[in-house]
Design an enzyme around this catalytic site. Structure first.
Site, PDB file in Angstrom:
ATOM      1  N   ASP A 192       0.803  -1.235   0.000  1.00  0.00           N
ATOM      2  CA  ASP A 192       0.000   0.000   0.000  1.00  0.00           C
ATOM      3  C   ASP A 192       0.834   1.284   0.000  1.00  0.00           C
ATOM      4  O   ASP A 192       0.599   2.198   0.809  1.00  0.00           O
ATOM      5  CB  ASP A 192      -0.946   0.008   1.203  1.00  0.00           C
ATOM      6  CG  ASP A 192      -1.935  -1.143   1.189  1.00  0.00           C
ATOM      7  OD1 ASP A 192      -1.956  -1.904   0.210  1.00  0.00           O
ATOM      8  OD2 ASP A 192      -2.680  -1.294   2.179  1.00  0.00           O
TER       9      ASP A 192
ATOM     10  N   LYS B 101      -6.725  -4.854  -3.164  1.00  0.00           N
ATOM     11  CA  LYS B 101      -7.461  -5.423  -2.032  1.00  0.00           C
ATOM     12  C   LYS B 101      -8.428  -4.396  -1.465  1.00  0.00           C
ATOM     13  O   LYS B 101      -8.301  -3.206  -1.728  1.00  0.00           O
ATOM     14  CB  LYS B 101      -6.494  -5.927  -0.961  1.00  0.00           C
ATOM     15  CG  LYS B 101      -5.587  -4.855  -0.367  1.00  0.00           C
ATOM     16  CD  LYS B 101      -4.552  -5.480   0.557  1.00  0.00           C
ATOM     17  CE  LYS B 101      -3.663  -4.450   1.217  1.00  0.00           C
ATOM     18  NZ  LYS B 101      -4.344  -3.561   2.169  1.00  0.00           N
TER      19      LYS B 101
ATOM     20  N   CYS C 195      -1.596  -2.820   7.901  1.00  0.00           N
ATOM     21  CA  CYS C 195      -1.535  -3.723   6.753  1.00  0.00           C
ATOM     22  C   CYS C 195      -0.207  -4.465   6.638  1.00  0.00           C
ATOM     23  O   CYS C 195      -0.172  -5.621   6.218  1.00  0.00           O
ATOM     24  CB  CYS C 195      -1.838  -2.962   5.463  1.00  0.00           C
ATOM     25  SG  CYS C 195      -3.540  -2.338   5.416  1.00  0.00           S
TER      26      CYS C 195
END
Length: 211
Positions: free
Chosen positions: A11, A111, A160
């Protein structure tokens, strides 16, 4: 070289940088180092994850009346932090960071693209019992390519990235977190994150040691 390892870039998107919708502490500081690491070609495979939420995603505080960002609710039997609207599909904040040359990446895994399900980890969705959360398919993809260990970089360290290395262990991979190429939402979480990694047996490494 790390012939049996994959680099997982979690990310690295503008919305997680200073000035973004969900800014991580010093999030932009990792961009040059990640770019250099990716260009070195040290890993058998490299995978970038991309938070990719539809508008009105279940994790957004804005869709839960009376709640503010960073409050929690229970969702599918798990605590769910409610976030500011971020990484909305097709917006500039959801793009992979332009300061990195992404051309060496072998797979881009989006995602969180289901409106009713959040996805922190690169390996599993958030809902369901820990040993039954739906797979993203990444573990099988990596095994088919001879990968037995992963190195994780990116954002956010205590969310994450942490979930990704935890799930990598559960999937049978050796897991490493490259500390200097991750950043937290808040540095107050770092002591707890380190303790969790050490308890799990995740190796904490620095990018300067990778060769």
């Amino acid at each position: 070289m790390h012939p049996n390892a994959a680099l997982i870039l979690v990310d690295v998107q503008p919305d997680f940088m200073p000035g973004g919708a969900l800014a991580c502490h010093e999030g932009d500081a990792i961009v040059p180092g990640i770019d250099r690491l990716l260009r070195r070609g040290l890993f058998r495979q490299s995978v970038a994850t991309q938070d990719w939420h539809p508008r009105g995603h279940v994790s957004f505080a804005s869709v839960h009346e009376g709640y503010r960002p960073f409050q929690q609710i229970e969702l599918y039997g798990h605590p769910q932090t409610l976030w500011p609207d971020h990484c909305v599909q097709g917006t500039p904040g959801a793009a992979l960071h332009p300061g990195i040359d992404w051309s060496p990446v072998d797979l881009i895994l989006r995602k969180g693209n289901r409106p009713d399900v959040d996805s922190y980890s690169a390996f599993h969705e958030n809902h369901g019992p820990d040993d039954q959360r739906p797979s993203t398919g990444l573990a099988g993809w990596l095994r088919a390519r001879g990968v037995s260990e992963i190195y994780a970089v990116g954002l956010a360290r205590e969310v994450c990235v942490l979930w990704t290395v935890q799930d990598a262990l559960m999937a049978g991979f050796r897991a490493h977190l490259v500390w200097d190429l991750t950043r937290p939402v808040t540095p107050q979480s770092d002591e707890t994150t380190r303790a969790t990694l050490e308890r799990l047996g995740v190796a904490i490494v620095e990018s300067a040691a990778l060769c």
